[in-house]
Scaffold this motif. Structure first.
Motif, PDB file in Angstrom:
ATOM      1  N   ASP A 104      25.890 -14.399  -6.885  1.00 14.02           N
ATOM      2  CA  ASP A 104      25.813 -15.894  -6.372  1.00 14.02           C
ATOM      3  C   ASP A 104      25.412 -16.563  -7.740  1.00 14.02           C
ATOM      4  O   ASP A 104      25.429 -17.316  -8.579  1.00 14.02           O
ATOM      5  N   GLY A 105      24.702 -15.182  -8.976  1.00 14.89           N
ATOM      6  CA  GLY A 105      24.227 -15.767  -9.694  1.00 14.89           C
ATOM      7  C   GLY A 105      23.192 -16.599 -10.553  1.00 14.89           C
ATOM      8  O   GLY A 105      23.130 -16.858 -11.426  1.00 14.89           O
ATOM      9  N   PRO A 106      21.919 -16.407  -9.321  1.00 12.72           N
ATOM     10  CA  PRO A 106      20.852 -17.146  -9.965  1.00 12.72           C
ATOM     11  C   PRO A 106      20.553 -16.058 -11.568  1.00 12.72           C
ATOM     12  O   PRO A 106      20.529 -15.326 -11.812  1.00 12.72           O
ATOM     13  N   ASP A 107      19.696 -16.825 -11.756  1.00  6.34           N
ATOM     14  CA  ASP A 107      18.989 -16.858 -13.192  1.00  6.34           C
ATOM     15  C   ASP A 107      18.058 -15.395 -12.921  1.00  6.34           C
ATOM     16  O   ASP A 107      18.147 -14.373 -13.766  1.00  6.34           O
ATOM     17  N   PHE A 108      17.323 -15.978 -12.707  1.00  6.72           N
ATOM     18  CA  PHE A 108      16.242 -14.348 -11.728  1.00  6.72           C
ATOM     19  C   PHE A 108      16.086 -14.611 -10.052  1.00  6.72           C
ATOM     20  O   PHE A 108      16.450 -15.944  -9.709  1.00  6.72           O
ATOM     21  N   ALA A 109      15.010 -13.997  -9.820  1.00  7.36           N
ATOM     22  CA  ALA A 109      14.666 -13.692  -8.297  1.00  7.36           C
ATOM     23  C   ALA A 109      13.975 -12.821  -8.290  1.00  7.36           C
ATOM     24  O   ALA A 109      13.343 -11.392  -9.194  1.00  7.36           O
ATOM     25  N   VAL A 110      12.445 -13.206  -7.646  1.00  6.05           N
ATOM     26  CA  VAL A 110      11.238 -12.411  -7.293  1.00  6.05           C
ATOM     27  C   VAL A 110      11.061 -11.964  -5.543  1.00  6.05           C
ATOM     28  O   VAL A 110      11.593 -12.678  -4.876  1.00  6.05           O
ATOM     29  N   SER A 147       9.717 -17.442 -18.285  1.00  6.18           N
ATOM     30  CA  SER A 147      10.670 -17.621 -19.317  1.00  6.18           C
ATOM     31  C   SER A 147      11.972 -18.484 -18.760  1.00  6.18           C
ATOM     32  O   SER A 147      12.287 -19.209 -19.680  1.00  6.18           O
ATOM     33  N   PHE A 148      11.557 -18.657 -17.679  1.00  2.00           N
ATOM     34  CA  PHE A 148      12.385 -19.577 -17.326  1.00  2.00           C
ATOM     35  C   PHE A 148      12.610 -21.037 -16.394  1.00  2.00           C
ATOM     36  O   PHE A 148      13.173 -21.958 -16.000  1.00  2.00           O
ATOM     37  N   TYR A 149      10.862 -21.639 -16.445  1.00  2.00           N
ATOM     38  CA  TYR A 149      10.939 -23.620 -16.206  1.00  2.00           C
ATOM     39  C   TYR A 149      10.538 -24.145 -17.662  1.00  2.00           C
ATOM     40  O   TYR A 149       9.480 -23.500 -17.976  1.00  2.00           O
ATOM     41  N   ARG A 150      11.082 -24.326 -18.873  1.00  2.00           N
ATOM     42  CA  ARG A 150      10.801 -24.571 -19.591  1.00  2.00           C
ATOM     43  C   ARG A 150      11.163 -26.062 -19.852  1.00  2.00           C
ATOM     44  O   ARG A 150      12.061 -26.401 -20.076  1.00  2.00           O
ATOM     45  N   GLY A 187      19.660 -33.933 -10.841  1.00  2.00           N
ATOM     46  CA  GLY A 187      19.873 -32.056 -11.636  1.00  2.00           C
ATOM     47  C   GLY A 187      19.123 -32.503 -13.136  1.00  2.00           C
ATOM     48  O   GLY A 187      19.179 -31.281 -14.433  1.00  2.00           O
ATOM     49  N   HIS A 188      20.135 -33.316 -13.422  1.00  2.00           N
ATOM     50  CA  HIS A 188      20.122 -33.894 -15.684  1.00  2.00           C
ATOM     51  C   HIS A 188      18.321 -33.622 -15.784  1.00  2.00           C
ATOM     52  O   HIS A 188      19.003 -33.529 -16.710  1.00  2.00           O
ATOM     53  N   GLU A 189      17.386 -34.248 -14.838  1.00  2.14           N
ATOM     54  CA  GLU A 189      16.143 -34.195 -15.338  1.00  2.14           C
ATOM     55  C   GLU A 189      14.971 -33.133 -14.953  1.00  2.14           C
ATOM     56  O   GLU A 189      14.706 -32.770 -14.702  1.00  2.14           O
ATOM     57  N   THR A 190      16.203 -31.893 -14.334  1.00  2.00           N
ATOM     58  CA  THR A 190      15.632 -30.510 -14.110  1.00  2.00           C
ATOM     59  C   THR A 190      15.401 -29.924 -14.899  1.00  2.00           C
ATOM     60  O   THR A 190      16.772 -29.550 -15.342  1.00  2.00           O
ATOM     61  N   ALA A 191      14.247 -28.900 -14.920  1.00  4.51           N
ATOM     62  CA  ALA A 191      14.448 -27.903 -15.931  1.00  4.51           C
ATOM     63  C   ALA A 191      14.525 -26.614 -14.861  1.00  4.51           C
ATOM     64  O   ALA A 191      15.473 -25.619 -15.509  1.00  4.51           O
ATOM     65  N   GLY A 227      23.282 -27.976 -15.099  1.00  5.56           N
ATOM     66  CA  GLY A 227      22.395 -27.716 -16.703  1.00  5.56           C
ATOM     67  C   GLY A 227      20.806 -27.762 -16.284  1.00  5.56           C
ATOM     68  O   GLY A 227      20.041 -27.097 -16.730  1.00  5.56           O
ATOM     69  N   CYS A 228      20.417 -27.159 -15.071  1.00  7.94           N
ATOM     70  CA  CYS A 228      19.876 -26.256 -14.923  1.00  7.94           C
ATOM     71  C   CYS A 228      19.131 -25.009 -14.468  1.00  7.94           C
ATOM     72  O   CYS A 228      20.690 -24.490 -14.142  1.00  7.94           O
ATOM     73  N   LYS A 229      18.019 -24.340 -14.641  1.00  4.58           N
ATOM     74  CA  LYS A 229      17.794 -22.829 -14.344  1.00  4.58           C
ATOM     75  C   LYS A 229      17.435 -22.713 -12.801  1.00  4.58           C
ATOM     76  O   LYS A 229      17.046 -23.661 -12.187  1.00  4.58           O
ATOM     77  N   VAL A 230      18.461 -21.480 -12.113  1.00  8.69           N
ATOM     78  CA  VAL A 230      17.907 -21.388 -11.153  1.00  8.69           C
ATOM     79  C   VAL A 230      16.844 -20.012 -10.478  1.00  8.69           C
ATOM     80  O   VAL A 230      17.346 -18.683 -11.075  1.00  8.69           O
TER      81      VAL A 230
END
Length: 428
Positions: A240-246, A122-125, A187-191, A219-222
């Motif tokens: 803290d606001g990351p997009d996901f954690a596992v 979902s988050f590495y696009r 960061g500018h080239e990181t998904a 602009g990266c997902k975390v």
């Protein structure tokens, strides 16, 4: 021993016993089952970072589910003492409190690496402009394998498209400014920026809030792997606001060997059905799930990433531990954990010079319950000696012993006894 106490550590067994006597969490030790030494005494158990102890009530809760299965068969989904259909929901709020999240943002499901793959779907696009993924060079191997395989599935090259942050020459751990510097440069080239929030080998805890802010600004997902953080650190995933954690639940969370893991998906993604994901019927809208329609309608929040109905016996065992975390609270556990590791550090610093090198940061804000110790003199024989003396900790090649006094069940006397064996080994 309250949250605001400043403790002056002392040498000697009497100090350890005094600390245990005033420990407000001391009764939780009795809620766990310890392996026994040959003389029938409990071992000193310093491997909660690998597999937590069994809560006493875990057997009761598992047998309750077994008994309901015997009595009710399939009707247990609706008529069990704790009906199986919504069983996982009984753990949601407790787990959310452990990791500092909203209940909507958390679900208990699958195992850690499975969940990591699901989140990366979902988050590495990656795009031609943003093909990169940033991670730590010393990440746990399973994370490295998962990342490499996901990168290859997108037709990319892990050697070129995975950027690894490394410690500076001669240093054991990463500097926050070096992580942020990597994000600033690339960061500018990181998904996706993907880190463990506690490194499994060094015990270093990273600044999740700062890393998340820096990555989002580019602009990266975390995402974070909390395998060594959940149930250890005082986390604040929502803020803290990351997009996901596992995370997994068999280490500090004491859920049992190989048990279910957990997933956090931030609230801002809660109602975004267009996010690509692997779909399964347990993630489908509950109101229409049993109509068996062909079109997937995701549940809001983290539950929308579920695939299959969960294993009830594993949930039952985990329930026993999460009840204890709810009673103890993470702030109190972290306070005691800081005292235990601080006391261990104090005792280690008084060993003969050259005995041990602590590679875990000394800043309490940059670590949890684990201290990673380098022994250059006969480390394997030391592990054997510790085991024979009834002290369990773990060994990592070539010369690292990880010791983790988990505050739910470890005592100051445990720490003292461990240090005395190390002193004896050093003086032989």
């Amino acid at each position: 021993m309250s949250g605001g106490d400043t403790v002056q550590f002392e040498e000697g067994e009497a100090f350890a016993r005094r600390m245990d006597a005033v420990d407000p969490l001391r009764s939780f030790r009795d809620e766990f089952l310890f392996p026994q030494r040959a003389d029938g005494e409990p071992v000193v158990y310093l491997v909660g970072n690998s597999l937590g102890l069994q809560p006493r009530r875990a057997r009761e809760y598992v047998l309750e589910a077994m008994d309901d299965w015997e009595r009710l068969g399939v009707e247990g989904h609706f008529r069990a003492r704790r009906p199986w259909l919504p069983y996982h929901e009984n753990l949601t709020e407790q787990m959310a409190r452990v990791v500092g999240a909203l209940p909507l943002e958390v679900v208990v499901m699958n195992t850690l690496s499975v969940n990591l793959h699901l989140m990366m779907v979902s988050f590495y696009r990656p795009t031609p402009e943003r093909p990169k993924l940033i991670m730590e060079a010393g990440a746990f191997p399973s994370d490295q394998y998962a990342v490499a395989s996901q990168v290859r599935c997108h037709g990319l090259d892990p050697q070129k498209d995975v950027l690894r942050v490394q410690p500076r020459p001669g240093e054991e751990t990463l500097r926050t400014e070096d992580i942020l510097g990597m994000i600033e440069r690339h960061g500018h080239e990181t998904a996706l920026v993907l880190l463990g929030n506690v490194n499994y080998l060094t015990g270093q805890a990273f600044d999740m809030a700062a890393i998340t802010r820096a990555a989002h600004a580019k602009g990266c997902k975390v995402g974070f792997d909390l395998a060594h953080g959940a149930g250890n650190l005082r986390l604040s995933l929502h803020d803290d606001g990351p997009d996901f954690a596992v995370w997994c639940s068999y280490k500090y969370l004491n859920g049992g060997p190989g048990t279910l893991g957990g997933v956090f998906v931030h609230e801002r993604h809660a109602r975004s059905p267009g996010i690509p994901r692997f779909e399964g019927w347990w993630g489908h809208d509950k109101a229409t799930r049993f109509k068996m329609g062909p079109d997937f309608v995701p549940l809001p929040g983290a539950e929308g990433w579920q695939l299959s109905n969960p294993p009830i016996l594993q949930l039952a065992a985990m329930r026993a531990s999460l009840e204890l975390f709810d009673r103890a609270t993470m702030p109190a556990l972290r306070h005691k954990g800081d005292l235990l590791t601080g006391y261990l550090e104090f005792l280690l610093d008084r060993l003969p010079p050259g005995t041990v090198q602590i590679i875990t940061p000394r800043d309490v804000k940059a670590r949890g319950n684990q201290l990673s110790l380098r022994f250059n003199r006969e480390p394997r024989s030391l592990v054997t000696r510790l085991t024979e003396a009834g002290v369990l900790c773990d060994f990592r090649e070539p010369n690292i012993i990880r010791a983790s006094p988990a505050p739910l069940y470890c005592s100051f006397l445990d720490v003292y006894r461990f240090a005395r064996i190390l002193e004896s080994h050093a003086r032989d």
